[in-house]
Design a protein around this motif. Structure first.
Motif, PDB file in Angstrom:
ATOM      1  N   ILE A  50      15.655 -16.864  16.779  1.00  0.00           N
ATOM      2  CA  ILE A  50      16.342 -15.119  16.632  1.00  0.00           C
ATOM      3  C   ILE A  50      17.849 -15.409  17.690  1.00  0.00           C
ATOM      4  CG2 ILE A  50      16.503 -13.000  17.458  1.00  0.00           C
ATOM      5  CD1 ILE A  50      13.343 -13.303  16.046  1.00  0.00           C
ATOM      6  N   LYS A  51      17.706 -15.629  18.803  1.00  0.00           N
ATOM      7  CA  LYS A  51      18.605 -16.285  19.677  1.00  0.00           C
ATOM      8  C   LYS A  51      19.680 -16.644  19.360  1.00  0.00           C
ATOM      9  CE  LYS A  51      16.196 -15.602  23.903  1.00  0.00           C
ATOM     10  NZ  LYS A  51      16.268 -15.896  25.788  1.00  0.00           N
ATOM     11  N   GLN A  52      19.841 -18.179  18.541  1.00  0.00           N
ATOM     12  CA  GLN A  52      21.032 -19.186  17.599  1.00  0.00           C
ATOM     13  C   GLN A  52      21.629 -18.606  16.653  1.00  0.00           C
ATOM     14  OE1 GLN A  52      17.644 -22.025  17.257  1.00  0.00           O
ATOM     15  NE2 GLN A  52      17.929 -23.309  19.359  1.00  0.00           N
ATOM     16  N   ARG A  53      20.077 -17.877  15.699  1.00  0.00           N
ATOM     17  CA  ARG A  53      21.163 -17.019  14.494  1.00  0.00           C
ATOM     18  C   ARG A  53      21.622 -16.247  14.779  1.00  0.00           C
ATOM     19  NH1 ARG A  53      17.695 -16.973  10.147  1.00  0.00           N
ATOM     20  NH2 ARG A  53      16.903 -19.405   9.811  1.00  0.00           N
ATOM     21  N   VAL A  54      21.845 -15.165  16.194  1.00  0.00           N
ATOM     22  CA  VAL A  54      22.577 -14.046  16.485  1.00  0.00           C
ATOM     23  C   VAL A  54      24.002 -15.160  16.982  1.00  0.00           C
ATOM     24  CG1 VAL A  54      22.986 -12.288  18.357  1.00  0.00           C
ATOM     25  CG2 VAL A  54      20.521 -12.781  17.163  1.00  0.00           C
ATOM     26  N   GLU A  55      23.770 -16.093  17.858  1.00  0.00           N
ATOM     27  CA  GLU A  55      24.661 -16.532  18.164  1.00  0.00           C
ATOM     28  C   GLU A  55      25.233 -16.984  16.815  1.00  0.00           C
ATOM     29  OE1 GLU A  55      23.499 -19.124  21.480  1.00  0.00           O
ATOM     30  OE2 GLU A  55      23.143 -18.045  22.655  1.00  0.00           O
ATOM     31  N   ALA A  56      24.935 -17.640  16.753  1.00  0.00           N
ATOM     32  CA  ALA A  56      25.074 -18.494  15.083  1.00  0.00           C
ATOM     33  C   ALA A  56      26.547 -17.831  14.148  1.00  0.00           C
ATOM     34  CB  ALA A  56      24.546 -19.297  14.817  1.00  0.00           C
ATOM     35  N   SER A  57      26.020 -16.612  13.606  1.00  0.00           N
ATOM     36  CA  SER A  57      26.752 -15.355  13.302  1.00  0.00           C
ATOM     37  C   SER A  57      27.191 -14.027  14.084  1.00  0.00           C
ATOM     38  CB  SER A  57      25.341 -13.907  13.180  1.00  0.00           C
ATOM     39  OG  SER A  57      24.422 -15.085  11.952  1.00  0.00           O
ATOM     40  N   LYS A  58      27.416 -14.303  15.401  1.00  0.00           N
ATOM     41  CA  LYS A  58      28.764 -13.640  15.893  1.00  0.00           C
ATOM     42  C   LYS A  58      27.987 -11.992  16.071  1.00  0.00           C
ATOM     43  CE  LYS A  58      32.602 -16.433  15.723  1.00  0.00           C
ATOM     44  NZ  LYS A  58      32.097 -16.952  17.439  1.00  0.00           N
ATOM     45  N   LEU A  59      26.460 -11.848  16.397  1.00  0.00           N
ATOM     46  CA  LEU A  59      25.520 -10.796  16.408  1.00  0.00           C
ATOM     47  C   LEU A  59      25.389 -10.012  17.710  1.00  0.00           C
ATOM     48  CD1 LEU A  59      24.119 -10.470  12.936  1.00  0.00           C
ATOM     49  CD2 LEU A  59      26.475  -9.319  13.032  1.00  0.00           C
ATOM     50  N   GLU A  60      25.729 -10.745  18.725  1.00  0.00           N
ATOM     51  CA  GLU A  60      25.427 -10.385  19.985  1.00  0.00           C
ATOM     52  C   GLU A  60      25.557  -9.076  19.832  1.00  0.00           C
ATOM     53  OE1 GLU A  60      27.634 -12.611  19.337  1.00  0.00           O
ATOM     54  OE2 GLU A  60      26.792 -14.459  19.977  1.00  0.00           O
ATOM     55  N   LYS A  61      26.902  -8.712  19.502  1.00  0.00           N
ATOM     56  CA  LYS A  61      26.767  -6.339  20.145  1.00  0.00           C
ATOM     57  C   LYS A  61      25.702  -5.929  19.290  1.00  0.00           C
ATOM     58  CE  LYS A  61      31.850  -6.862  20.715  1.00  0.00           C
ATOM     59  NZ  LYS A  61      32.509  -6.248  20.742  1.00  0.00           N
ATOM     60  N   LYS A  62      25.526  -6.335  17.767  1.00  0.00           N
ATOM     61  CA  LYS A  62      24.023  -5.544  17.612  1.00  0.00           C
ATOM     62  C   LYS A  62      22.828  -5.964  17.689  1.00  0.00           C
ATOM     63  CE  LYS A  62      26.726  -4.617  13.331  1.00  0.00           C
ATOM     64  NZ  LYS A  62      26.807  -4.726  12.028  1.00  0.00           N
ATOM     65  N   ILE A  63      21.985  -6.793  18.458  1.00  0.00           N
ATOM     66  CA  ILE A  63      21.364  -7.727  18.541  1.00  0.00           C
ATOM     67  C   ILE A  63      21.608  -7.951  19.499  1.00  0.00           C
ATOM     68  CG2 ILE A  63      19.702  -8.621  18.237  1.00  0.00           C
ATOM     69  CD1 ILE A  63      19.984  -9.090  14.825  1.00  0.00           C
ATOM     70  N   LYS A  64      20.851  -7.342  21.271  1.00  0.00           N
ATOM     71  CA  LYS A  64      21.130  -7.316  22.657  1.00  0.00           C
ATOM     72  C   LYS A  64      20.521  -8.155  22.940  1.00  0.00           C
ATOM     73  CE  LYS A  64      23.233  -4.093  25.593  1.00  0.00           C
ATOM     74  NZ  LYS A  64      23.328  -2.917  25.446  1.00  0.00           N
ATOM     75  N   ASP A  65      18.954  -8.064  23.165  1.00  0.00           N
ATOM     76  CA  ASP A  65      18.069  -8.860  23.655  1.00  0.00           C
ATOM     77  C   ASP A  65      16.655  -8.830  22.712  1.00  0.00           C
ATOM     78  OD1 ASP A  65      16.991  -9.693  25.855  1.00  0.00           O
ATOM     79  OD2 ASP A  65      16.486  -7.543  27.272  1.00  0.00           O
ATOM     80  N   ILE A  66      16.159 -10.303  23.456  1.00  0.00           N
ATOM     81  CA  ILE A  66      14.556 -10.296  22.859  1.00  0.00           C
ATOM     82  C   ILE A  66      13.852 -10.740  23.983  1.00  0.00           C
ATOM     83  CG2 ILE A  66      13.464 -11.741  21.321  1.00  0.00           C
ATOM     84  CD1 ILE A  66      16.708 -12.892  20.499  1.00  0.00           C
ATOM     85  N   LEU A  67      12.586 -10.000  23.751  1.00  0.00           N
ATOM     86  CA  LEU A  67      11.202  -9.911  25.085  1.00  0.00           C
ATOM     87  C   LEU A  67      10.177 -10.692  24.555  1.00  0.00           C
ATOM     88  CD1 LEU A  67      11.049  -9.327  28.250  1.00  0.00           C
ATOM     89  CD2 LEU A  67      10.581  -7.084  27.411  1.00  0.00           C
ATOM     90  N   LEU A  68       9.860 -11.433  25.462  1.00  0.00           N
ATOM     91  CA  LEU A  68       8.239 -11.441  24.923  1.00  0.00           C
ATOM     92  C   LEU A  68       7.323 -11.616  26.222  1.00  0.00           C
ATOM     93  CD1 LEU A  68       6.298 -13.369  23.286  1.00  0.00           C
ATOM     94  CD2 LEU A  68       7.715 -15.834  24.301  1.00  0.00           C
ATOM     95  N   PRO A  69       6.805 -10.674  26.520  1.00  0.00           N
ATOM     96  CA  PRO A  69       6.320 -10.192  27.416  1.00  0.00           C
ATOM     97  C   PRO A  69       5.292 -11.446  27.712  1.00  0.00           C
ATOM     98  CG  PRO A  69       6.527  -8.649  26.149  1.00  0.00           C
ATOM     99  CD  PRO A  69       6.634 -10.146  25.319  1.00  0.00           C
TER     100      PRO A  69
END
Length: 218
Positions: A66-85
């Motif tokens: 998910i992090k890689q796709r977000v960076e590649a799509s330049k969607l960091e402003k829409k998808i801010k954080d991912i948490l694996l508890p």
């Protein structure tokens, strides 16, 4: 005037028609349930926490993807954080202690995002993602208070113990005054990392409290 004969309908024909209608209905329901939810009713203009259902065992790899796709799509402003508890656990095996990170909610990860057709498609098309946790058809945002509680739980500095044995299981004491005694587990104190073992001593059974690291499975 000629009378038109009605075609005789057999019970077999009726059953066949019902089966066809049933199949069409099931296909429509299945199609509707897998369609992305992109109505104005549930689109989010603010970042909210959502829960993703992930194929068990692939939580870390999916979070990374998910992090890689977000960076590649330049969607960091829409998808801010991912948490694996996760939480640190002290595991005692064969008398040795080891600290490992254990998933608090296996099969789930949390994601902070603005829900839109674009972000929905990006997330749900990643291998290992089963979908969003929903209320009816709509993804259900997680209250911030619950997210804060999870984060606080993760930040506990003192790791908890994880017993590798269970109540009633036969074990051998490996250290201390009762070394080499064999008994059964009577009580487990995961917070303190101690276990009570019921051993036979001087013709009677007596409970002996020892550290997790001082017992081993038979």
């Amino acid at each position: 005037m000629a009378t038109r004969k009605k075609k005789k309908v057999s019970a077999k024909d009726i059953l066949k028609t019902e089966e066809i209608n049933k199949e069409k209905t099931e296909q429509k329901i299945k199609s509707d349930s897998t369609q992305p939810v992109t109505t104005s009713r549930n689109l989010s203009t603010n970042h909210k926490w959502y829960v993703l259902n992930i194929q068990s065992g692939y939580e870390s790899s999916v979070a990374k993807a998910i992090k890689q796709r977000v960076e590649a799509s330049k969607l960091e402003k829409k998808i801010k954080d991912i948490l694996l508890p996760t939480q640190k656990k002290i595991v005692v095996k064969e008398g040795k202690q080891d600290i490992k990170e254990e998933k608090i909610f296996p099969g789930y990860i949390l994601i902070n995002m603005k829900l839109s057709p674009t972000t929905w498609e990006l997330i749900t098309n990643i291998d290992g993602v089963k979908g969003f946790v929903r209320t009816d058809k709509y993804p259900r945002p997680l209250p911030q208070s619950e997210v804060d509680a999870i984060m606080k739980f993760m930040e506990v500095e003192q790791p908890a113990y994880q017993a590798s044995f269970s109540i009633g299981e036969a074990v051998k004491i490996t250290e201390g005054a009762f070394a080499d005694f064999i008994g059964s587990v009577q009580e487990i104190n995961a917070e303190k990392g101690k276990v009570k073992v019921l051993v036979s001593f001087l013709g009677r059974e007596a409970p002996v409290e020892v550290e997790f690291s001082q017992v081993a499975k038979l």
